[in-house]
Enzyme design. Structure first.
Site, short mmCIF file in Angstrom:
data_model
loop_
_atom_site.label_atom_id
_atom_site.label_comp_id
_atom_site.label_asym_id
_atom_site.label_seq_id
_atom_site.Cartn_x
_atom_site.Cartn_y
_atom_site.Cartn_z
N ASP A 47 0.82 -1.05 0.05
CA ASP A 47 0.02 0.03 -0.07
C ASP A 47 0.93 1.26 0.07
O ASP A 47 0.50 2.45 -0.20
CB ASP A 47 -0.92 -0.14 1.15
CG ASP A 47 -0.44 0.04 2.65
OD1 ASP A 47 0.81 -0.39 2.50
OD2 ASP A 47 -1.13 0.00 3.46
N SER A 48 2.27 1.07 -0.25
CA SER A 48 3.23 2.21 -0.35
C SER A 48 2.87 2.82 -1.68
O SER A 48 3.29 3.82 -1.89
CB SER A 48 4.62 1.63 -0.33
OG SER A 48 4.74 0.58 -1.22
N GLU A 118 -1.00 -5.47 8.73
CA GLU A 118 -0.14 -4.68 9.68
C GLU A 118 -0.75 -5.05 11.10
O GLU A 118 -2.08 -4.74 11.16
CB GLU A 118 -0.25 -3.08 9.40
CG GLU A 118 0.64 -2.95 8.12
CD GLU A 118 0.64 -1.55 7.85
OE1 GLU A 118 0.54 -0.71 8.68
OE2 GLU A 118 0.90 -1.13 6.72
N GLU A 185 9.79 -4.15 10.30
CA GLU A 185 10.30 -2.79 9.66
C GLU A 185 10.58 -2.02 10.74
O GLU A 185 9.98 -1.62 12.05
CB GLU A 185 8.98 -2.12 8.95
CG GLU A 185 9.36 -0.68 8.42
CD GLU A 185 8.19 -0.16 7.42
OE1 GLU A 185 7.07 -1.00 6.97
OE2 GLU A 185 8.35 0.89 6.80
#
Ligand code: KIV
Length: 267
Positions: A47-48, A118, A185
């Protein structure tokens, strides 16, 4: 390189055999086909997309319809890699039915082979429901950009004892719920190494040190598409911004000077 399609079983074996896993993002057909041909193991339609392609400030505005459009294009370009699609903001939080329907669209209509979500403890039920329905799920812990309005800025996460403990517990819960891998991350390298050792499933690091089972970067960052944008954890393997500027300026100059098209380009 083995040309056979990569499945989640191959990834587990790669961890066991200590063979590093490569993962990169793609959002369109041509980029996906280049990454696939180059031998990338996992292609993430992240979704970046929001930041990199759609020009948003964060991943929050990205909708399922945006993801679906780009997942379809990527899936058409990939023969070997495992295509993973991010489930965007608020598409796996409303109800289990909603979560399954949304993931189902990315898999059935989009052509992805897995989804990424996430978060930890708070989404365990959703992860279980997806796995029970036959949808492979990748977890994502540490810096989770969909939480940007809560975490305030894109900075290292889990750098206190308490947060590190929470992250380890979340990782174990996600593994127990059935995820096939976890992205870590922007977490301290030492913590990422510890989590990697603890788990049977692979960890894929981004800004998480060299001891994860694999690495992921946003492809546009490693190719140097955006001038002046280079977070600490990114290594630029090319400077496409400069190359593209040169090429486009040359084209403009040659058109203005009537050097292009030349005889060989004309009928
Ligand atoms: O959206 C994305 O590209 C990601 C990667 C940075 C892991 O989640």
């Amino acid at each position: 390189m083995d040309k056979k399609q990569i499945s989640i079983l191959n990834l587990k074996k790669m961890k066991q055999e200590k063979q590093p896993i490569t993962m990169l993002t793609a959002y369109d057909y041509i980029m996906a086909s280049i990454l696939d041909e180059a031998g990338v193991d996992i292609i993430l339609v992240g979704d970046s997309l929001g930041n990199v392609v759609l020009g948003y400030e964060s991943t929050v505005p990205v909708k399922l319809s945006d993801m679906l459009h780009h997942v379809k294009a990527v899936a058409r370009g990939v023969k070997r890699a495992l295509v993973v699609a991010d489930m965007p903001f608020l598409t796996y939080h409303l109800s289990l039915k909603d979560t399954l329907e949304n993931a189902g669209k990315l898999i059935q209509d989009g052509g992805a082979k897995a989804v990424k979500v996430e978060g930890g403890s708070q989404i365990i039920e959703d992860v279980r429901a997806l796995v029970n329905a036959g949808i492979p799920v990748m977890g994502h812990l540490g810096l989770t950009p969909q939480f940007i309005y809560q975490i305030g800025s894109y900075k290292v996460q889990a750098d206190t004892e308490q947060e590190a403990q929470q992250l380890m517990e979340d990782a174990v819960k996600l593994q127990e719920a059935g995820v096939f891998a976890i992205v870590l991350e922007c977490v301290p390298a030492e913590l990422a190494a510890k989590v990697t050792d603890m788990l049977d499933i692979p960890t894929i690091g981004i800004g998480a040190g060299v001891n994860c089972d694999g690495q992921v970067l946003v492809t546009h960052d490693l190719l140097g598409f955006k001038a002046g944008f280079k977070p600490k954890f990114v290594k630029q393997y090319a400077n496409l911004h400069e190359e593209m500027m040169k090429a486009v300026k040359s084209y403009c100059n040659e058109v203005r000077e009537r050097k292009f098209p030349a005889k060989e380009h004309s009928f």
